[in-house]
Scaffold this active site. Structure first.
Site, short mmCIF file in Angstrom:
data_model
loop_
_atom_site.label_atom_id
_atom_site.label_comp_id
_atom_site.label_asym_id
_atom_site.label_seq_id
_atom_site.Cartn_x
_atom_site.Cartn_y
_atom_site.Cartn_z
CB THR A 27 -80.12 48.84 3.58
OG1 THR A 27 -81.07 49.62 2.84
CG2 THR A 27 -80.47 47.37 3.47
CG HIS A 173 -85.74 54.62 -1.75
ND1 HIS A 173 -84.99 55.39 -2.61
CD2 HIS A 173 -84.85 53.77 -1.15
CE1 HIS A 173 -83.72 55.02 -2.54
NE2 HIS A 173 -83.61 54.06 -1.65
N GLY A 174 -87.49 57.25 -4.16
CA GLY A 174 -87.51 57.38 -5.62
C GLY A 174 -86.11 57.53 -6.18
CB ALA A 175 -83.05 58.08 -4.70
CE1 TYR A 178 -82.23 49.28 -4.84
CE2 TYR A 178 -82.11 51.37 -3.66
CZ TYR A 178 -81.62 50.10 -3.91
OH TYR A 178 -80.51 49.64 -3.22
NE ARG A 225 -81.75 59.46 0.18
CZ ARG A 225 -80.72 58.70 0.54
NH1 ARG A 225 -80.73 57.39 0.33
NH2 ARG A 225 -79.66 59.25 1.12
N GLY A 294 -74.70 63.13 1.58
CA GLY A 294 -73.54 62.83 0.76
C GLY A 294 -72.22 62.90 1.48
N GLY A 316 -75.20 59.51 7.64
CA GLY A 316 -75.33 58.07 7.55
C GLY A 316 -74.35 57.30 8.41
NE ARG A 317 -70.57 53.53 4.56
CZ ARG A 317 -69.71 53.10 3.63
NH1 ARG A 317 -68.51 53.66 3.56
NH2 ARG A 317 -70.05 52.13 2.80
#
Length: 347
Positions: A27, A173-175, A178, A225, A294, A316-317
Site C-alpha cells: 500500500t 485480500h482475505g488477510a 480486513y 491471501r 514474511g 516487499g520492502r
C-alpha cells in the site's frame, strides 16, 4: 546461485511465471484524489516487471471499502482506464500482474466515504488510524444478509473490471484483519445467523466471494491471501484454527492459481495455531500452489522453495528500495537498505 528462486513456475495452463519472486502487495497511497491510478504508478510497477508476478497494491472494490487515503479503486471507468495504463506498461516490459481486491471492513472511518464502516459484527478496533492524525476507528455496524449478498456481487464485478483493465488475474485480500478476515475470526465475528457461530457459518461469506470471483474470471486466474494467525487488526482465539482448517479443505476443491500467506514476519508463531507459523499452518492444510511471505531474504526464499515450504516467495520492502531487485540478486550485488522515507515517493 538461487536456482530455485529463479526457476519458472506454472500457475495455470496458460500462465507460466519466469521466476518464483512475487512483488508483495504494498500500500503506497499514491493514487489520484478520485482513486485513479497515475502515470507515476505505471512507471513504478513497470520498473519491477522482471519479477515473476506483480501483485498490485490493495485496490478497493467500492467506495466504502476505503480505509486509507489515496488508495486506488477498481469500481469506476476512470479506475479501469488508469489501471490499463499500468498493466500496459508492465506487459511491455514482459511482466505479469494480478490485482489485489480489497475491502477493509471495520478498518475504516466515515471521513473516507461518508458512512459508518461495516463488519461482521459491531465490534470496534479502538486504535488510531495510520496516516490520519487524531482519528480513531469508530465502532462499525454489522452487515445485513442482503448487504453480504451485494458484497459478493461487488467482488465479482471488481474481478471482471480487473480483467478489463488488463490484469492477468486477481488476488482476493482475505488477510490482515480486513473484511473477509473479520468473518473468519471469533474475536470479530459474534454473529448468530448463517454467517457466524460455527466454522461452517464463518467460512460461508469468504467462500461465496471466492466462488463468485471464480465464476467471473476463472479459478486459474484467482489467488487468495489469508492470515490464519491473527497479527494485524485482529486478536487470536483458539477456536480460529478449526475455521481455517475447514476453509482450507474447501479451497483445496477449487484449484486456485495460488494461496498467499498474509504475514509481515514469518518467524512469528501463534498459540491459536498450536505454536505454528502462519505459513507452516497453511502449507500443512493446503495442497495447492502456495506463496510464502514474511521478510525473507533471497537466500531464505530460495531455501524455503528448495525445502518445499512454499512454491513462490513474495518480497516487499526490498522491492520498494530496489526496483532492480532481480538483477542485484542474480549478480550478487548488495541491496539498497529500505528506509521509511522511501514511502514518500514512487522510486
Amino acid at each position: 546461485m538461487h536456482t530455485n528462486l529463479f526457476s519458472p513456475v506454472t500457475l495455470n495452463p496458460t500462465l507460466t511465471l519466469k521466476n518464483r519472486v512475487a512483488m508483495a502487495p504494498l500500500t503506497r497511497c499514491m493514487a489520484a484524489a478520485d482513486l485513479t491510478p497515475t502515470d507515476d504508478m505505471a512507471a513504478y510497477y513497470a520498473r519491477r516487471a522482471d519479477v515473476g508476478l506483480i501483485i498490485s497494491e490493495a485496490t478497493i472494490i467500492r467506495a466504502d471499502a476505503q480505509g486509507y487515503p489515496n488508495v486506488p479503486g477498481i469500481f469506476r471507468p476512470s479506475h479501469i482506464e488508469g489501471w490499463q495504463k499500468v498493466t500496459d506498461a508492465v506487459h511491455e516490459k514482459g511482466g505479469t500482474m494480478f490485482c489485489q481486491l480489497w475491502h477493509v471492513g471495520r478498518v475504516s472511518h466515515q471521513v473516507f466515504h461518508g458512512s459508518r464502516p461495516v463488519s461482521a459484527s459491531a465490534i470496534g478496533l479502538n486504535e488510531r488510524i495510520p496516516r490520519m492524525p487524531g482519528l480513531t476507528y469508530p465502532v462499525p455496524r454489522a452487515l445485513g444478509s442482503g448487504e453480504i449478498e451485494q458484497l459478493i456481487e461487488d467482488y465479482a464485478v471488481a474481478a471482471s473490471n480487473s480483467r478489463a483493465a488488463g490484469f492477468d488475474g486477481v488476488e482476493i485480500h482475505g488477510a490482515n484483519g480486513y473484511l473477509l478476515d473479520q468473518f473468519l475470526h471469533y474475536a470479530s465475528n459474534h454473529r448468530e445467523d448463517e454467517f457466524g457461530g460455527s466454522p461452517e457459518n464463518m467460512v460461508r461469506f469468504p467462500l461465496a466471494v471466492v466462488d463468485a470471483v471464480i465464476a467471473a474470471v476463472g479459478a486459474d486466474r484467482v489467488g487468495l491471501r489469508l492470515s490464519p494467525g491473527a497479527y494485524a487488526n485482529m486478536t487470536g482465539d483458539p477456536r480460529d484454527k478449526a475455521v481455517f482448517q475447514l476453509l482450507l479443505a474447501e479451497l483445496d476443491k477449487r484449484d486456485l492459481a495460488y494461496l498467499h500467506v498474509g504475514i509481515f514476519d514469518d518467524s512469528m508463531t501463534f498459540d491459536a495455531l498450536d505454536g505454528m507459523r502462519s505459513s507452516e499452518f497453511l502449507r500443512a492444510n493446503y495442497k495447492g500452489t502456495f506463496m510464502g511471505c514474511g521478510s525473507y531474504t533471497a537466500d531464505q526464499a530460495d531455501q524455503g522453495i528448495a525445502e518445499g515450504k512454499f512454491d513462490l516467495a513474495a518480497i516487499g520492502r526490498p522491492l520498494i528500495a530496489n526496483p532492480d531487485y532481480i538483477q542485484r540478486v542474480q549478480q550478487g550485488e548488495a541491496l539498497v537498505e529500505y528506509d521509511a522515507e522511501m514511502l514518500k515517493t514512487l522510486l
